[in-house]
Design an enzyme around this catalytic site. Structure first.
Site, PDB file in Angstrom:
ATOM      1  N   GLY A 444       0.833  -1.197   0.000  1.00 35.26           N
ATOM      2  CA  GLY A 444       0.000   0.000   0.000  1.00 35.26           C
ATOM      3  C   GLY A 444       0.864   1.241   0.000  1.00 35.26           C
ATOM      4  O   GLY A 444       1.044   1.895   1.049  1.00 35.26           O
ATOM      5  N   TYR A 445       1.430   1.574  -1.152  1.00 34.55           N
ATOM      6  CA  TYR A 445       2.316   2.731  -1.272  1.00 34.55           C
ATOM      7  C   TYR A 445       1.688   3.834  -2.129  1.00 34.55           C
ATOM      8  O   TYR A 445       1.401   4.932  -1.652  1.00 34.55           O
ATOM      9  CB  TYR A 445       3.650   2.317  -1.904  1.00 34.55           C
ATOM     10  N   SER A 446       1.447   3.569  -3.403  1.00 29.24           N
ATOM     11  CA  SER A 446       1.056   4.609  -4.353  1.00 29.24           C
ATOM     12  C   SER A 446      -0.329   5.187  -4.048  1.00 29.24           C
ATOM     13  O   SER A 446      -1.227   4.488  -3.575  1.00 29.24           O
ATOM     14  CB  SER A 446       1.062   4.054  -5.777  1.00 29.24           C
ATOM     15  N   GLU A 561      15.256  -4.792  -3.982  1.00 29.86           N
ATOM     16  CA  GLU A 561      15.101  -4.419  -5.387  1.00 29.86           C
ATOM     17  C   GLU A 561      16.302  -4.844  -6.207  1.00 29.86           C
ATOM     18  O   GLU A 561      16.178  -5.169  -7.381  1.00 29.86           O
ATOM     19  CB  GLU A 561      14.914  -2.901  -5.504  1.00 29.86           C
ATOM     20  N   THR A 683       9.090   5.790 -11.850  1.00 30.03           N
ATOM     21  CA  THR A 683       9.216   5.770 -13.304  1.00 30.03           C
ATOM     22  C   THR A 683      10.672   5.955 -13.730  1.00 30.03           C
ATOM     23  O   THR A 683      11.494   6.511 -13.000  1.00 30.03           O
ATOM     24  CB  THR A 683       8.374   6.882 -13.949  1.00 30.03           C
ATOM     25  N   ASN A 684      10.969   5.503 -14.960  1.00 27.35           N
ATOM     26  CA  ASN A 684      12.333   5.644 -15.460  1.00 27.35           C
ATOM     27  C   ASN A 684      12.759   7.102 -15.559  1.00 27.35           C
ATOM     28  O   ASN A 684      13.939   7.418 -15.390  1.00 27.35           O
ATOM     29  CB  ASN A 684      12.455   4.959 -16.827  1.00 27.35           C
TER      30      ASN A 684
END
Length: 700
Positions: A444-446, A561, A683-684
């Site tokens: 539950g981050y974004s 990651e 995002t990149n």
């Protein structure tokens, strides 16, 4: 050894020191002192590297030459000593300074910095190699600096049979050296561009603060680092004479062919008019980079430096594995045997669907072997492994199609955070579930206003006695519809500065009253959810870590990651391997793969191998005690390249396989999933901003 080893690094510094008073920068390419250059090379022992079979030292020296736009043909001397050992001593002393010519012609155009005295003529058709004195040399004006020369060879003074393995080794050395020189020259231009971005001011600020410049600089840094990592891997294969050294060098050459041009172009764009004039190094580096690329290109006059990657793959060769040490490779064999043991027959090979696994039995066996508890403390049933073994497990599981993907994600993303920050009760409740591979959680981050900028999240938790009351909304919560718990980031201090200081983590049951889940079908076909939190009351025992200390907990969770990135590359490798397999079958049945598709395959293979090399380098850096620029940017660089690669490989599969790749199955599913690798986890574009700031560029 590779260029990272201390002895090789010391040698490279010695080469740089010797060149400092002779050829200090690329500007010296205009009027080189070739006589002195050859003398220094002989005195310093650079011509002796072939006799010593020291490929790692050769590439180290070539990199320093490349930074100065100096095409001294050390690789030619290396190869000549290998092919003509009778003359190795004369080559090492600088008495005989050869340039290698692959072909039967006596007249050739060479890029030798004007130093060659002899030509080594390699006729692979006749199977011979011969030594000839130069009888004449004419400078040819054009792009190259120093100029190319058209040389005429005299009669042979020595000739011998050419062994097939010697021809293969010759091609690999020359390809790798040319690639290393081109990338080093482009990399030097990139360094100059970064420096310029810090000092050049326009519109009242350093140009490095502009978003467009930051994105370009970061992209160039990724290209430099990926190519260097790929070259290092090829050097390692060549140094120990691995059977796959030839294709490793070919992949490095193919990657350099595109990457060096991108780096050089990006540097020129950042430098602007400053780098367009001959007073600046960049103008001469530009000449060197593009001259080297002409040697690596498909239109080269000879075949000695062209990559041939597609031909190798279609003939049955595979992308080389990175040998991570005896212990890790033994573990790789054990993991593969484990997967084979629980794999069921493929129900429909024609559909391209991976064979199914007995997931429950596989999960139970992995739990028994503590494979979901890598490097946990012994009291919690952990299994001690190296970073390389962690990479191996995740790669092999992802290559197999991720049969226990959710269980591995759970233990990697929250297991170590619970070990470090969880209470005894939390550890007692959740660690056994994680150890068994049966923790069904979601992140539950974004939020609507907090995607890549997680520190701006607004979902709030307010203290009410011994409880907390949570209100807010989370977006893109993958597997929120099937999770038992949510790893939830909320704001507990709305006035905290900096913003991330007021965040706290809770581990909340998804069946808590006030939680509403709304399903959405993603482009990939996955279910991702919007989750609403309306007056959700949870006890303080759900809090993980210190109050307002959630950012540290999040950071610990994201350390996994580095291993997850390797999984992305492994998944893409599976798709690529099977696409190549389909093309092999097409060729076996009498079909053809045209030149354009072959180049697409070669680039896809090189890019995939570069991503794998960069991920491995990032994993080792992030798993160790490294500090400085490389430690700050290694992870984001690997993440960006892996994400971009997912989209690129998807397009390549569609291009080379045609409409069949768009039918239901692996390839169309992969291309639909690909955008998530660019968006998820920051995002990149954001990641490139982080890279730019890691290089010292200011915030916009």
């Amino acid at each position: 050894m590779t260029d990272d080893d201390s002895e090789v690094q010391d040698f490279r510094k010695a080469v740089a020191g010797a060149l400092e008073g002779l050829w200090p920068s690329a500007v010296n390419a205009e009027q080189p002192d070739v006589v002195k250059l050859a003398e220094v090379a002989a005195q310093q022992g650079w011509y002796q590297l072939g006799e010593a079979a020291a490929a790692d030292y050769l590439v180290a020296a070539v990199r320093e030459l490349g930074r100065r736009a100096c095409p001294l043909p050390l690789a030619d001397a290396y190869v000549a000593a290998m092919l003509l050992p009778e003359h190795a001593a004369a080559i090492g002393d600088g008495e005989l300074r050869p340039v290698v010519i692959d072909g039967a012609g006596a007249d050739s155009v060479v890029d030798d910095a004007g130093t060659a005295t002899h030509g080594v003529l390699v006729d692979q058709t006749a199977g011979t190699v011969s030594l000839h004195p130069l009888t004449s040399a004419v400078e040819l004006t054009g792009l190259a600096a120093p100029t190319l020369r058209k040389i005429t060879l005299g009669d042979a003074v020595h000739s011998r049979a050419l062994a097939g393995e010697d021809a293969e080794r010759m091609v690999a050395v020359l390809r790798l050296a040319t690639a290393a020189r081109a990338i080093a020259a482009a990399g030097r231009a990139h360094e100059l561009a970064v420096q310029h971005a810090l000092t050049r001011h326009q519109f009242g600020k350093a140009i490095g603060a502009f978003g467009a410049v930051q994105q370009r600089v970061a992209s160039c840094q990724i290209e430099v680092s990926a190519s260097e990592a790929l070259i290092d891997e090829a050097v390692g294969a060549m140094t120990v004479d691995r059977p796959d050294a030839g294709i490793a060098a070919a992949l490095a050459a193919r990657h350099a062919r595109t990457a060096a041009q991108r780096i050089m172009a990006g540097a020129q764009h950042t430098l602007g008019a400053v780098g367009f004039f001959d007073e600046h190094e960049a103008a001469w580096l530009f000449r060197r980079v593009h001259t080297d690329l002409s040697h690596l290109g498909s239109g080269a006059l000879d075949d000695r430096r062209r990559d041939g990657v597609a031909d190798r793959l279609l003939a049955g060769e595979s992308l080389p594995d990175f040998h991570l040490g005896e212990r890790a490779e033994t573990f790789r064999g054990e993991v593969r045997a484990l997967l084979a043991r629980f794999r069921r027959p493929d129900p429909d090979p024609a559909a391209g669907v991976l064979g199914e696994y007995d997931v429950e039995a596989l999960r139970d066996e992995m739990a028994r072997q503590s494979l979901f508890a890598l490097n946990w403390p012994a009291e919690h049933g952990g299994k001690e492994v190296s970073i390389e073994e962690q990479v191996v497990l995740h790669e092999e599981m992802k290559y197999a199609g991720g049969p226990v993907d959710r269980a591995m994600s759970a233990t990697m993303l929250i297991g170590h955070s619970l070990l470090r920050h969880g209470t005894p009760a939390q550890k007692s409740q959740f660690l056994p579930l994680l150890h068994a591979g049966r923790m069904a959680f979601c992140l539950g981050y974004s939020e609507p206003e907090a995607g890549s900028d997680l520190a701006s999240l607004r979902t709030r938790a307010v203290r009410d006695g011994d409880d907390w009351v949570i209100d807010g909304q989370k977006l893109w919560t993958t597997r929120g519809n099937t999770a038992s718990h949510v790893w939830l980031a909320v704001r507990t201090d709305p006035d905290a500065q900096p913003r991330h200081a007021g965040i706290t983590i809770f581990l909340v049951p998804m069946d808590t009253p006030g939680i509403t889940v709304q399903n959405h079908t993603a482009l990939s076909g996955e279910i991702s959810c919007t989750v609403f939190y309306d007056g959700v009351r949870v006890p303080d025992s759900c809090r993980v870590g210190e109050l307002h200390g959630g950012w540290r907990v999040i950071t610990d969770a994201l350390t996994a990651e580095r291993v997850v990135m390797g999984g992305v590359a492994a998944t893409l490798r599976r798709h690529f391997d099977e696409a190549v397999g389909e093309l092999r079958a097409r060729v076996a049945e009498g079909g053809a793969v045209d030149a354009l598709d072959r180049d697409r395959i070669a680039w896809g293979a090189a890019r995939l191998q570069a991503a794998r090399a960069l991920v491995l380098r990032a994993t080792r850096i992030m798993g160790g005690s490294a500090s400085g620029v490389e430690a700050r940017i290694a992870g984001p660089m690997a993440a960006v390249l892996s994400g971009d690669l997912a989209e690129e490989l998807g397009r390549i599969c569609l291009d080379v396989l045609g409409p069949s790749a768009a039918l239901a199955g692996r390839y169309e599913a992969a291309i639909r999933l690909a955008p998530m690798y660019v968006i998820g986890g920051g995002t990149n574009d954001i990641q490139r901003g982080i890279i730019a700031r890691g290089l010292g560029l200011p915030r916009e």
